[in-house]
Every structure is written in structure tokens, then in C-alpha cells.
Motif scaffolding. Structure first.
Motif, PDB file in Angstrom:
ATOM      1  N   ARG A  93       0.884  -1.168   0.000  1.00 48.26           N
ATOM      2  CA  ARG A  93       0.000   0.000   0.000  1.00 48.26           C
ATOM      3  C   ARG A  93       0.913   1.206   0.000  1.00 48.26           C
ATOM      4  N   ILE A  94       0.828   1.979  -1.083  1.00 47.24           N
ATOM      5  CA  ILE A  94       1.830   3.025  -1.299  1.00 47.24           C
ATOM      6  C   ILE A  94       1.154   4.340  -1.636  1.00 47.24           C
ATOM      7  N   GLY A  95       1.477   5.373  -0.888  1.00 48.29           N
ATOM      8  CA  GLY A  95       1.018   6.715  -1.224  1.00 48.29           C
ATOM      9  C   GLY A  95       1.946   7.276  -2.300  1.00 48.29           C
ATOM     10  N   VAL A  96       1.356   7.849  -3.353  1.00 50.34           N
ATOM     11  CA  VAL A  96       2.158   8.309  -4.485  1.00 50.34           C
ATOM     12  C   VAL A  96       3.168   9.362  -4.025  1.00 50.34           C
ATOM     13  N   ALA A  97       4.433   9.151  -4.353  1.00 51.99           N
ATOM     14  CA  ALA A  97       5.483  10.090  -3.956  1.00 51.99           C
ATOM     15  C   ALA A  97       5.746  11.082  -5.077  1.00 51.99           C
ATOM     16  N   ASP A  98       6.189  12.287  -4.701  1.00 48.07           N
ATOM     17  CA  ASP A  98       6.532  13.269  -5.726  1.00 48.07           C
ATOM     18  C   ASP A  98       8.010  13.210  -6.088  1.00 48.07           C
ATOM     19  N   ARG A  99       8.852  12.842  -5.104  1.00 42.74           N
ATOM     20  CA  ARG A  99      10.292  12.780  -5.357  1.00 42.74           C
ATOM     21  C   ARG A  99      10.862  11.582  -4.647  1.00 42.74           C
ATOM     22  N   LEU A 100      11.865  11.010  -5.272  1.00 44.52           N
ATOM     23  CA  LEU A 100      12.549   9.890  -4.646  1.00 44.52           C
ATOM     24  C   LEU A 100      14.032  10.232  -4.573  1.00 44.52           C
ATOM     25  N   PHE A 101      14.600  10.067  -3.387  1.00 47.75           N
ATOM     26  CA  PHE A 101      16.035  10.312  -3.223  1.00 47.75           C
ATOM     27  C   PHE A 101      16.702   9.061  -2.702  1.00 47.75           C
ATOM     28  N   SER A 102      17.855   8.769  -3.242  1.00 49.96           N
ATOM     29  CA  SER A 102      18.636   7.666  -2.706  1.00 49.96           C
ATOM     30  C   SER A 102      20.081   8.115  -2.640  1.00 49.96           C
ATOM     31  N   ARG A 103      20.696   7.927  -1.469  1.00 54.43           N
ATOM     32  CA  ARG A 103      22.094   8.315  -1.310  1.00 54.43           C
ATOM     33  C   ARG A 103      22.844   7.193  -0.635  1.00 54.43           C
ATOM     34  N   VAL A 104      24.032   6.966  -1.114  1.00 52.60           N
ATOM     35  CA  VAL A 104      24.892   5.980  -0.487  1.00 52.60           C
ATOM     36  C   VAL A 104      26.133   6.709  -0.030  1.00 52.60           C
ATOM     37  N   GLY A 105      26.459   6.552   1.252  1.00 50.10           N
ATOM     38  CA  GLY A 105      27.640   7.234   1.766  1.00 50.10           C
ATOM     39  C   GLY A 105      28.881   6.772   1.031  1.00 50.10           C
ATOM     40  N   ALA A 106      29.766   7.718   0.747  1.00 50.47           N
ATOM     41  CA  ALA A 106      31.008   7.366   0.067  1.00 50.47           C
ATOM     42  C   ALA A 106      31.840   6.502   1.005  1.00 50.47           C
ATOM     43  N   SER A 107      32.524   5.510   0.473  1.00 54.69           N
ATOM     44  CA  SER A 107      33.336   4.668   1.340  1.00 54.69           C
ATOM     45  C   SER A 107      34.614   5.424   1.687  1.00 54.69           C
ATOM     46  N   ASP A 108      35.245   5.003   2.777  1.00 55.66           N
ATOM     47  CA  ASP A 108      36.465   5.685   3.190  1.00 55.66           C
ATOM     48  C   ASP A 108      37.485   5.548   2.076  1.00 55.66           C
ATOM     49  N   ASP A 109      37.939   6.653   1.640  1.00 57.03           N
ATOM     50  CA  ASP A 109      38.873   6.644   0.521  1.00 57.03           C
ATOM     51  C   ASP A 109      40.018   7.549   0.943  1.00 57.03           C
ATOM     52  N   LEU A 110      41.115   6.907   1.352  1.00 59.89           N
ATOM     53  CA  LEU A 110      42.190   7.693   1.959  1.00 59.89           C
ATOM     54  C   LEU A 110      42.719   8.741   1.010  1.00 59.89           C
ATOM     55  N   ALA A 111      42.915   8.364  -0.218  1.00 60.26           N
ATOM     56  CA  ALA A 111      43.515   9.300  -1.167  1.00 60.26           C
ATOM     57  C   ALA A 111      42.570  10.460  -1.448  1.00 60.26           C
ATOM     58  N   GLY A 112      41.318  10.131  -1.760  1.00 54.95           N
ATOM     59  CA  GLY A 112      40.416  11.210  -2.164  1.00 54.95           C
ATOM     60  C   GLY A 112      39.340  11.463  -1.134  1.00 54.95           C
ATOM     61  N   GLY A 113      39.601  11.083   0.124  1.00 51.43           N
ATOM     62  CA  GLY A 113      38.583  11.130   1.170  1.00 51.43           C
ATOM     63  C   GLY A 113      37.854  12.452   1.221  1.00 51.43           C
ATOM     64  N   ARG A 114      38.586  13.504   1.139  1.00 45.22           N
ATOM     65  CA  ARG A 114      37.964  14.805   1.253  1.00 45.22           C
ATOM     66  C   ARG A 114      36.970  15.052   0.148  1.00 45.22           C
ATOM     67  N   SER A 115      37.391  14.730  -1.070  1.00 45.76           N
ATOM     68  CA  SER A 115      36.504  15.078  -2.172  1.00 45.76           C
ATOM     69  C   SER A 115      35.293  14.150  -2.227  1.00 45.76           C
ATOM     70  N   THR A 116      35.471  12.855  -1.878  1.00 43.05           N
ATOM     71  CA  THR A 116      34.276  12.005  -1.899  1.00 43.05           C
ATOM     72  C   THR A 116      33.300  12.449  -0.819  1.00 43.05           C
ATOM     73  N   PHE A 117      33.856  12.888   0.333  1.00 42.96           N
ATOM     74  CA  PHE A 117      32.972  13.364   1.390  1.00 42.96           C
ATOM     75  C   PHE A 117      32.236  14.614   0.927  1.00 42.96           C
ATOM     76  N   MET A 118      32.964  15.442   0.201  1.00 45.82           N
ATOM     77  CA  MET A 118      32.363  16.664  -0.345  1.00 45.82           C
ATOM     78  C   MET A 118      31.197  16.300  -1.251  1.00 45.82           C
TER      79      MET A 118
END
Ligand code: ADP
Ligand code: MG
Length: 869
Positions: free
Chosen positions: A656-681
Motif C-alpha cells: 500500500r503506497i502513497g504516491v510520492a513526488d520525489r525519490l532520493f537515494s544516497r549511499v555514503g562514500a566509502s572511506d577513501d584515503l587518497a580522495g577522502g575529502r573530495s568524496t565526502f564533499m
């Protein structure tokens, strides 16, 4: 639609010889090449010379490299050899396909007249000109198209967008388009844009008189009847039409009237959401292990394209969604009807694409057959559909007005040649004049046999055979001995039959005579007349089809829709109950892609799970160790929403689903030592987008957001985001986290529910049950998972000791988390290690390599010293 510019065949011969320094002193053919290249500097020029398309100069270098074909040199230009490579005309499509896939544009420069015509106008060289520019978004050949994907050509201007598919005639616009979201939704084959708007696009400019041009293209005086368009939408639409025209030498394919898509009726999903949900493409960029792949039971290319379009743009209006569900329901309840419809769909030709080739006059006999057979299938489907029917299954569209089906059935031969030029397209009995010409031609063939007997007798050569030769026509052939005797001792015959020697081969001699030459001419004339009559009939059939184009397009669309509805029914899933509220209740839901992967790997069965995010428990905070199934659970619920709003059924016992207007999905960036800052950004930018756009009708899944930064930062951010979603945005939210501290929020946020992936310990090993239970995870299972992953035992032992110490310290400190936010209190300074002090004193920029090495030794000694003490 008619051509605006003269067609290739009637174009005036192009003037050649451009006065650039580069072209100076060129041969006539190269001068033509330079002129053509100047017209299309960004394209590779396929320059027709005899049986080949040749590439020259820089094109030859790029082309030979891209196609792995040999490059050679031909003559000289300005004292340098001219690089050249070529592909045979008869197989050029395959090479073209490879170049287009590699991202090239190719301009086809053909010969516009025969050598005889050039001679007649006393030209030194055959006229050539560009008849078409092949680009990824304007191809119509099946070999250049993906059968299961639309080939969108997207035009972007400031504040609006328009896109069309030349192969189906679909044409849509959108105002104020969010470019990344649009690109993610359409995955266009090609993008054109006004200057600087989008980096990878081909630059283009909208025409000045955009509204008038657009109206004229559709033969109307005003666009009002088509719906309401903003000025940027019209500019983009006119720009895309101009672009297509420019690539097709002035022609336009059959297009449906433009539809302003507006975003109102569509579930909004941004690019990051689509990426993380793997709707049409997975993270590796291919189409396996995607939602589309898991649910696709369609039988036709057009059906698969329609299904992909629906999944890419689910609806956001309950009535429209319910109408699709009604159609799927009907076909679920009537398996016999579904089987009949699917039998008609199986192997059905792609009418939309055949029609596109017909409208561009670039068709093969099989395109006519495609409409004949496709319309017959559509008719069979219409017969199978008996009322009462849900309105999306109404059979009317399957039977277009003034359908050319009957005429095509009468006109087309039973077996068709690959190309029109091969002849034999039209069935005997369809056209009296053609039949008469063919009889003449065939009689002439009989006459050849008669002539062979006559000549054998008259020349006294029993072994004489009449054979046809490409260059010389029909000739009488005989073995060398007989031929030489004929030369030495010709029979005394009237001029008509007197042998004339034509050619001596190693073992045979070839002769002709007046009568044979005469017959050859007659035969040629009859064949040519028959061929030209056949071409005229093919054009007549093409016009009939184009006159019925809107109806045929509608029939093709109706078939594609039925294919989608029947395919959805085929899965045997459940009709979701759709509401206008903010409900979200799922009983025993499954993740279609993971389930399929487990089945294929003959792994354990998928464990279904319930969800409840309706009012009163809108936000669910999910904890559990790595590999327990958190991400799977989050995505399965988001996919449930996508499927339901796309008008499909869902893999659950009840929904039973109420119609949604927007759907968001986010996956946290994995720890990335080299580019950690930019992936977090990136992670934070994407999260900010949710906080700025989500509302009470939205649906949000957040998978370990905050993972990409130091623990306390991450926890603080996750905490604040969760509070905002709960208090301010009020979106239905599934939030997976490894921050156990967050569970302390349960007492403070009334609509927050805690859930955890159930895990069992068995003989010191962790067993994942993959089922979602109430409450929070008791402890972190990270160490167990590390063991599963094969981390060495010594390291595991050390980790367990550290964990025990930490847990003991946490117990002493007391559970202060629920009262205030100790996260934000400053941390106690920890005693510094001597190595750290020494390290802090080093200025790396001031060290020579030797100093650096010495510093390392010093640090190492310090460390060993402190360990020993
Ligand atoms: P997490 O996000 O908690 O680390 P995942 O969702 O990535 O865990 O799941 C890890 C693996 O567990 C999946 O690849 C799948 O093989 C299996 N799995 C997850 N959920 C289920 C389920 N409901 N039933 C069976 N297996 C599952
Ligand atoms: Mg995960």
C-alpha cells in the motif's frame, strides 16, 4: 513531411575548388574533398570513389586507427604524399557503426551523377556532395541502433530542453530542465546545446524565428493546439529540428507533434538517485543486474524501450498509475488472452523504426514488409481483445485508419530481396505493366537459349555457350580449339550472324554477332524498364505508408504498451494499492535484482521483509553489521516505489503506497584515503540536495551517510540530517547507519522507529538472517565480519581486545547520549606519543631525500624505544 532542400539526386552539381592555402594546387577530386571538409570540419568525410568510401589526410589517420584498417598513400599534394584509407561501399555500414560508437560524426559524400551525366555536361569530374551526416542521435539503420533503447537526440538551451527519437518519431520538451537529472533519465545518444551550456554537447544555436519554424514543420500556423510551451522549450525544439534537417540533407523524418512533458506528472529522481538504484544501468555502466533487466519480460524491441522509459520516468499521479495497473490486472487475470497477445508479439517487427527509414527514403524492402507484418500482428491482437476492457487495452489504436496493410500484402513478393536494386520486390499479378515488362525480360532470356542453339548450329560449334559478363554483356564462349578454328575458317553467313571475335582467354575464346548484340540490348532495356517500374511501385507503397503514418505510429505504440503490460503480468507479482496519502506498507517485500542473483548462483533463498513508513512511523533507522542486508533492504523499498509508480506490479505479498513526488537515494562514500575529502564533499553536496528539495510527499533512502569522514563529524552530520528529515521535511525515510549512537534519538523523535538486521552467533561465527527486526543492533559485529573476510588471526585477537576495552570504557562513561549531544562537547586532549611530537617538528619541504631518510630512521628508533619501555 517534405524535403525543404532539393534532394540529393536533383541537387545542382557542387562548385568545387575552395581558395584556401591548404587546397592550393589540388587535383579536381581533392579540391572537391577540401570543399566538403570545409562544410563539415568536425566530421570524418566518407568520400565516394567508385566502389569505395575513401578517407583522406587527417581523416585517414583517425579512420584507419579507429577501424584498424591499413592506411596507404595516393599521389601527392603540395609535394607530400596524400594519406588515404577506404572501406567498401557494400559493407560500409559496419564500419560506420564502429565509428559512430567511437564517438565520431561521419559525413557521407556521394557521387551525385553518373560518369555519363558528367560527360554530357562536359565536366571534368563527377559532381559529389554531402547527402547525410551520420551522428549518434540521428541514425536509423538497425545495425547502428540498440534495439532495446530509444535513441534520444537532446537539445538544451538556457531554461528549456527538447528531445526527439528519429527512429520512433517521439518528440518531447521540458521547461527549466534540470540538466543532470534529464541526462540521467534519458541517457541520450547525442546532446546538442547552446554555447557553454553543457561541456560534452555539440554546440548549436536556436533559429531566430523558432515558433514559426516549428509550426511550419508540422504544417500548422500556430503551436497553440499542441499544448503550452515556454519560449525556451520552443527554441530548443526548433533547434533540434534544424539539427536533424542539417544531418539529413534537408529532410525530416516522420515526427509526432511535440509534447510538453512538464515534470508535474513524473516522479522526480536526480542523477545520484538513479545511479545508486541501478535502474537501467549498474555501477559498471552495463545493463545486467539492473532493475530493468530483472523485470524485463517483453518480447519486442519497442516493448523493451517502452518499459525502460517507464522505469526511467515513473508517474506521480494516482489515476494515471492506476490505469496502468488496471491493464496489468486484466492480463494477469486472463492468462489465455495474455498468451494470445504474446504469441502475436513474439517476433513482431519494429514498425516505428521501419517507418522512420521509410520517411527518410532510406528504406529496404524489409521495411515495407515490417509494416505489412506488424499491422497484421496488431490486427490479430485487436481481435483477441474482447470487451469489457480497461481503457489502456482498448483495441481501436491497433487498427489504424487507411491502413496500408492490405495493399502491402497484395503488392509485396513472398520472398524479398535485401535491397530494392536487386529487384523482385513486387509480387506477380500486382501491377499489369510490371508483369508485361518482366515477361519481355524473361522472354528475352528464353531467346538467349534459342540463340545459343541457333549459333551452335550456324557456326558448327556444338560446345558453344552464351554467358553473361559484367562489362561486355552476353557473349558466345567456346573452347580455344573450336574458337581458333572459327577464326581461321569463318562460316559464310549473313552480317547478322557473322561471328565477331571479342576476346581470347587462356582456354576459351569469346565471340558475338549482330543478332546476339541486339538481343543483349533488348534484354537490358527490358530489365531496366522492369526495375524502374518496380522502383516507382515501391515509392507508391512508401507514400501509402507515410499517409497513414500517425495511425501506424499509434498502433506501434499500442503494441509496445500491451507488450509492457503483459510482461508485467507475466512476473506474477502483486498489484500495489495506491493512495494519495503518505502510506508505505509492504508485506514480505523482495529485492528483484538480489533475488535473481541469488537464484542464478543457486545460493540461499532471498528472505522477504516487511516495511512500515506510514504516518506515525515515517522514519526508520536501520542498524546492523556489514553484510547483514541493510543496503539491500533500503533499495528494495525504493525499487518497490519505482515499480509501483511506473505502473508495474511489485515483488511483495501486499503493498500500500502513497504516491510520492520525489525519490532520493544516497549511499555514503566509502572511506577513501587518497580522495577522502573530495568524496565526502560529493556526499555532502548530494545530501544537501535532499535537504533542499524533499518534502512530506517524498521518499528518501540514506545508506550510511557520513561514512566518508571522521567518526564524530560523520555522526554529527548523520544526526542533524535525520532530525531535519523527521521534523522539518517530514519525508518517508529509511536511514541505514553504522553509528549506534544514533539509536539514542529514538526517544526524542516520535516518528522514528528502530529496526535492525537480525544476526545470530553460532560457534563463534556470525550468521546473517537477512530479516529485519525491531530495535537496535546489540553490538558491532565488525570483528566477526573481518574474520569472514580472512583477516589474520593475530590481528583479530588484537581487535577483540581493543573492542572489549572500548566497550568497558563506554559503560563507565554512562549512556549520556540520550540526554544531550556529547558529540559536540570538546574531546579531552589525549596524551601525545613521542613519535607524534617528533613528526610534528619535521618540515617535509625543507628536507633533502637523504635528510628524509634519516628522519625516518629516527622516528622508527623512537617508536621501537617507546614500545620496548
Ligand atoms: P549491508 O548493506 O548491510 O552491508 P548488503 O545489503 O550489501 O549488506 O547485503 C550483503 C549481501 O547479503 C547481499 O549481497 C546478499 O547476497 C545478501 N542479502 C542481503 N539481503 C538479503 C535477503 N533479504 N535475503 C537473502 N540474502 C540477502
Ligand atoms: Mg551496505
Amino acid at each position: 513531411m517534405d524535403r525543404e532542400a532539393p534532394t540529393a539526386g536533383t541537387a545542382p552539381p557542387r562548385a568545387f575548388g575552395v581558395d584556401t592555402p591548404r587546397a592550393f594546387g589540388a587535383t579536381p577530386a581533392l579540391a572537391q574533398w577540401f570543399a566538403v571538409k570545409a562544410e563539415q570540419p568536425d566530421a570524418l568525410i566518407f568520400f565516394r570513389m567508385g566502389d569505395f568510401y575513401e578517407m583522406f589526410f587527417e581523416d585517414a589517420e583517425l579512420g584507419s586507427e579507429a577501424l584498424s584498417i591499413a592506411m596507404s598513400f595516393r599521389g601527392e599534394h603540395q609535394g607530400q604524399p596524400v594519406p588515404m584509407c577506404g572501406v567498401p561501399h557494400h559493407s560500409h555500414e559496419a564500419y560506420l557503426a564502429r565509428l559512430i560508437r567511437r564517438g565520431f560524426r561521419v559525413a557521407i559524400c556521394d557521387q551525385l551523377e553518373t560518369p555519363e551525366q558528367a560527360k554530357a555536361r562536359r565536366a571534368s569530374i563527377i559532381a559529389r556532395g554531402i547527402v547525410r551526416v551520420v551522428t549518434p542521435g540521428t541514425v536509423t539503420e538497425d545495425s547502428l541502433l540498440e534495439a532495446f533503447r530509444p535513441a534520444w537526440l537532446l537539445a538544451l538551451v538556457e531554461g528549456g530542453a527538447a528531445w526527439l527519437d528519429v527512429t520512433s518519431g517521439a518528440f518531447e520538451t521540458e521547461a527549466g530542465a534540470d540538466i543532470p537529472a534529464l541526462l540521467a533519465r534519458l541517457e541520450p545518444a547525442e546532446v546538442i546545446a547552446t554555447d557553454g551550456l553543457w561541456p560534452d554537447a555539440t554546440p548549436a544555436t536556436p533559429p531566430r524565428d523558432a515558433p514559426a519554424r516549428l509550426a511550419a514543420a508540422f504544417g500548422v500556423s500556430t503551436l497553440e493546439g499542441f499544448g503550452s510551451f515556454s519560449a525556451p522549450e520552443i527554441a530548443a525544439a526548433a533547434m533540434v529540428l534544424d539539427y536533424v534537417r542539417a544531418t539529413q540533407n534537408g529532410a525530416l523524418p516522420h515526427l509526432m507533434r511535440p509534447v510538453p512533458r512538464g515534470t508535474a506528472g513524473v516522479l522526480a529522481m536526480d542523477a545520484a538517485t538513479r545511479r545508486s538504484l541501478e535502474l537501467l544501468r549498474n555501477e559498471r555502466g552495463d545493463t545486467r543486474s539492473t532493475l530493468l533487466h530483472a523485470v524485463d519480460r517483453t518480447l519486442t524491441g519497442a516493448g523493451a524501450r517502452e518499459l525502460a522509459a517507464r522505469i526511467a520516468a515513473p508517474l506521480a499521479e494516482r489515476a494515471a498509475i492506476a490505469a496502468r495497473h488496471d491493464a496489468v490486472s486484466h492480463l494477469s487475470a486472463q492468462p489465455d488472452l495474455r498468451a494470445r497477445l504474446r504469441a502475436a508479439l513474439k517476433g513482431a517487427p519494429d514498425m516505428a523504426r521501419a517507418l522512420a527509414r521509410l520517411s527518410l527514403d532510406r528504406f529496404a524492402p524489409r521495411d515495407l514488409a515490417a509494416l505489412r507484418d506488424g499491422l497484421a500482428r496488431a490486427d490479430a491482437m485487436a481481435q483477441a481483445l474482447c470487451p469489457p476492457l480497461p481503457h489502456l487495452l482498448a483495441p481501436e489504436a491497433l487498427r489504424p485508419q487507411n491502413s496500408p496493410a492490405a495493399e502491402l500484402a497484395r503488392a509485396l513478393a513472398e520472398t524479398l530481396p535485401a535491397r530494392l536494386e536487386d529487384g523482385g520486390v513486387v509480387a506477380p499479378g500486382y501491377d499489369g505493366e510490371l508483369d508485361a515488362l518482366r515477361r519481355l525480360r524473361d522472354d528475352a532470356r528464353g531467346a538467349i537459349a534459342a540463340m545459343q542453339m541457333e549459333l551452335a548450329q550456324a557456326w558448327g560449334v556444338a560446345s558453344l555457350k552464351i554467358r553473361h559478363h559484367q562489362q561486355m554483356g552476353y557473349l558466345a564462349e567456346m573452347p580455344a580449339a573450336a574458337g581458333e578454328k572459327l577464326l581461321r575458317d569463318p562460316p559464310k553467313l549473313a552480317g547478322e550472324y557473322a561471328p565477331q571475335h571479342r576476346q581470347t582467354m587462356s582456354s576459351t575464346l569469346r565471340f558475338t554477332c549482330g543478332a546476339l548484340a541486339d538481343l543483349d540490348r533488348k534484354l537490358n532495356a527490358a530489365a531496366e524498364q522492369a526495375a524502374s517500374r518496380e522502383r516507382a511501385i515501391a515509392q507508391h507503397l512508401r507514400k501509402l505508408c507515410l499517409a497513414a503514418a500517425p495511425g501506424i505510429t499509434a498502433a506501434a505504440a499500442a503494441m509496445a504498451a500491451i507488450d509492457v503490460h503483459a510482461a508485467a503480468a507475466e512476473l506474477g507479482w502483486t498489484r500495489p494499492e495506491m493512495t494519495d496519502g503518505v502510506d508505505f506498507t509492504i508485506t514480505q517485500g523482495r529485492h528483484p535484482v538480489v533475488e535473481e542473483a541469488l537464484r542464478r548462483a543457486r545460493g540461499p533463498a532471498f528472505v522477504p521483509n516487511d516495511s512500515e513508513l506510514s504516518a506515525g512511523s515515517r522514519v526508520c533507522l536501520l542498524t546492523g553489521p556489514n553484510m547483514a542486508g541493510k543496503s539491500t533492504y533500503l533499495r528494495q523499498n525504493a525499487l518497490m516505489l519505482v515499480l509501483a509508480q511506473a505502473g508495474l506490479f511489485v515483488p511483495a505479498e501486499y503493498a500500500r503506497i502513497g504516491v510520492a513526488d520525489r525519490l532520493f537515494s544516497r549511499v555514503g562514500a566509502s572511506d577513501d584515503l587518497a580522495g577522502g575529502r573530495s568524496t565526502f564533499m560529493v556526499e555532502m553536496t548530494e545530501t544537501a540536495a535532499i535537504l533542499n528539495q524533499a518534502g512530506p510527499r517524498s521518499f528518501v533512502i540514506l545508506d550510511e551517510v557520513g561514512r566518508g569522514t571522521a567518526t564524530w563529524d560523520g555522526l554529527a552530520i548523520a544526526w542533524a540530517v535525520l532530525e531535519a528529515l523527521h521534523d522539518r521535511l517530514r519525508a518517508r525515510t529509511l536511514f541505514a547507519t553504522h553509528f549506534h549512537e544514533l539509536t539514542a534519538l529514538a526517544g526524542k523523535l516520535p516518528e522514528l522507529r528502530l529496526a535492525t538486521m537480525r544476526v545470530r552467533e553460532w560457534k563463534g561465527q556470525v550468521v546473517f538472517l537477512h530479516s529485519v527486526g525491531v530495535g537496535a543492533a546489540e553490538r558491532s559485529w565488525g570483528v566477526h565480519v573481518a574474520r569472514l573476510a580472512g583477516v589474520p588471526r593475530t590481528v583479530l585477537a588484537r581487535a577483540e581486545a581493543v573492542l572489549a576495552a572500548l566497550e568497558a570504557r563506554a559503560r563507565q562513561g554512562g549512556g549520556a547520549l540520550s540526554d544531550e549531544l556529547p558529540l559536540f562537547t570538546p574531546r579531552k586532549p589525549e596524551p601525545e606519543h613521542p613519535v607524534l611530537d617528533a613528526l610534528a617538528e619535521i618540515d617535509p619541504d625543507a628536507l633533502s631525500p637523504r635528510d628524509a631518510q634519516e628522519a625516518l630512521y629516527r622516528l622508527r628508533a623512537l617508536l621501537d624505544g617507546s614500545r620496548a619501555s
